[in-house]
Scaffold this motif. Sequence first.
Motif, PDB file in Angstrom:
ATOM      1  N   GLU A  82       0.855  -1.195   0.000  1.00  0.00           N
ATOM      2  CA  GLU A  82       0.000   0.000   0.000  1.00  0.00           C
ATOM      3  C   GLU A  82       0.878   1.228   0.000  1.00  0.00           C
ATOM      4  O   GLU A  82       1.856   1.297   0.737  1.00  0.00           O
ATOM      5  CB  GLU A  82      -0.894   0.025   1.243  1.00  0.00           C
ATOM      6  N   ARG A 129      -0.447   6.487   3.199  1.00  0.00           N
ATOM      7  CA  ARG A 129       0.385   6.632   4.400  1.00  0.00           C
ATOM      8  C   ARG A 129      -0.347   6.188   5.645  1.00  0.00           C
ATOM      9  O   ARG A 129      -1.483   6.551   5.821  1.00  0.00           O
ATOM     10  CB  ARG A 129       0.841   8.081   4.513  1.00  0.00           C
ATOM     11  N   VAL A 180       2.709   3.603   4.587  1.00  0.00           N
ATOM     12  CA  VAL A 180       2.822   2.536   3.595  1.00  0.00           C
ATOM     13  C   VAL A 180       2.912   1.199   4.312  1.00  0.00           C
ATOM     14  O   VAL A 180       3.225   1.128   5.495  1.00  0.00           O
ATOM     15  CB  VAL A 180       4.043   2.731   2.663  1.00  0.00           C
ATOM     16  N   ARG A 181       2.637   0.158   3.567  1.00  0.00           N
ATOM     17  CA  ARG A 181       2.679  -1.196   4.139  1.00  0.00           C
ATOM     18  C   ARG A 181       3.661  -2.046   3.349  1.00  0.00           C
ATOM     19  O   ARG A 181       3.506  -2.223   2.140  1.00  0.00           O
ATOM     20  CB  ARG A 181       1.285  -1.813   4.106  1.00  0.00           C
ATOM     21  N   GLN A 234       5.251  -5.797   2.979  1.00  0.00           N
ATOM     22  CA  GLN A 234       5.026  -7.192   3.342  1.00  0.00           C
ATOM     23  C   GLN A 234       6.317  -7.972   3.136  1.00  0.00           C
ATOM     24  O   GLN A 234       6.952  -7.878   2.092  1.00  0.00           O
ATOM     25  CB  GLN A 234       3.926  -7.806   2.490  1.00  0.00           C
ATOM     26  N   VAL A 264       5.978   3.480   8.340  1.00  0.00           N
ATOM     27  CA  VAL A 264       5.751   2.221   7.647  1.00  0.00           C
ATOM     28  C   VAL A 264       5.055   1.235   8.583  1.00  0.00           C
ATOM     29  O   VAL A 264       5.387   1.148   9.758  1.00  0.00           O
ATOM     30  CB  VAL A 264       7.106   1.598   7.192  1.00  0.00           C
ATOM     31  N   VAL A 265       4.085   0.493   8.037  1.00  0.00           N
ATOM     32  CA  VAL A 265       3.533  -0.671   8.717  1.00  0.00           C
ATOM     33  C   VAL A 265       4.234  -1.876   8.098  1.00  0.00           C
ATOM     34  O   VAL A 265       4.226  -2.051   6.882  1.00  0.00           O
ATOM     35  CB  VAL A 265       2.005  -0.781   8.527  1.00  0.00           C
ATOM     36  N   LEU A 266       4.864  -2.672   8.936  1.00  0.00           N
ATOM     37  CA  LEU A 266       5.599  -3.829   8.456  1.00  0.00           C
ATOM     38  C   LEU A 266       4.756  -5.079   8.653  1.00  0.00           C
ATOM     39  O   LEU A 266       4.427  -5.445   9.774  1.00  0.00           O
ATOM     40  CB  LEU A 266       6.924  -3.952   9.219  1.00  0.00           C
ATOM     41  N   ASP A 267       4.391  -5.712   7.559  1.00  0.00           N
ATOM     42  CA  ASP A 267       3.533  -6.899   7.572  1.00  0.00           C
ATOM     43  C   ASP A 267       4.409  -8.151   7.581  1.00  0.00           C
ATOM     44  O   ASP A 267       5.050  -8.485   6.593  1.00  0.00           O
ATOM     45  CB  ASP A 267       2.633  -6.877   6.340  1.00  0.00           C
ATOM     46  N   SER A 319       5.224   2.428  12.154  1.00  0.00           N
ATOM     47  CA  SER A 319       3.952   2.699  12.818  1.00  0.00           C
ATOM     48  C   SER A 319       3.479   1.484  13.585  1.00  0.00           C
ATOM     49  O   SER A 319       2.894   1.588  14.659  1.00  0.00           O
ATOM     50  CB  SER A 319       2.878   3.086  11.801  1.00  0.00           C
ATOM     51  N   LEU A 357       2.728  -5.948  11.903  1.00  0.00           N
ATOM     52  CA  LEU A 357       1.568  -6.832  11.800  1.00  0.00           C
ATOM     53  C   LEU A 357       2.067  -8.273  11.744  1.00  0.00           C
ATOM     54  O   LEU A 357       2.895  -8.620  10.900  1.00  0.00           O
ATOM     55  CB  LEU A 357       0.778  -6.501  10.539  1.00  0.00           C
ATOM     56  N   ASP A 370      -2.907 -10.272  13.401  1.00  0.00           N
ATOM     57  CA  ASP A 370      -3.803 -10.679  12.322  1.00  0.00           C
ATOM     58  C   ASP A 370      -4.275 -12.074  12.669  1.00  0.00           C
ATOM     59  O   ASP A 370      -3.508 -13.032  12.627  1.00  0.00           O
ATOM     60  CB  ASP A 370      -3.031 -10.690  10.996  1.00  0.00           C
TER      61      ASP A 370
END
Length: 102
Positions: free
Chosen positions: A11, A14, A16-17, A19, A46-49, A72, A75, A100
């Motif tokens: 994504e 903001r 951003v993600r 993976q 950043v969201v880290l998946d 941020s 996950l 998740d």
Amino acid sequence: MTPQLTIILLEVTRPVRLQVKGDVDLATFDQLDAALTEATTQYGRVVLDLTETTFMSSVGIRVLYTHAAGLSAVLVSSTSIIHRALSIAGLGVVIPIELDNS
């Protein structure tokens, strides 16, 4: 055997993600470090998946601590070994860990 690690920008809204798929270990941690450096420089937070991350060694956890200011959230799957490793390392104190449950 060549280590497998794939990092995908999912994504661009903001934050951003990113993976991460595969193993983060001594052979691949530099890829994660470079991807986080680039994403935080270009996009900010950043969201880290890590829901598809299959292994995270201590050097991978060190990378997450190094980039904590730009993350941020992380996950993870609530049933994964990654969640347990991050919890034991105390990462949730400096970065929110979101579960998740799917």
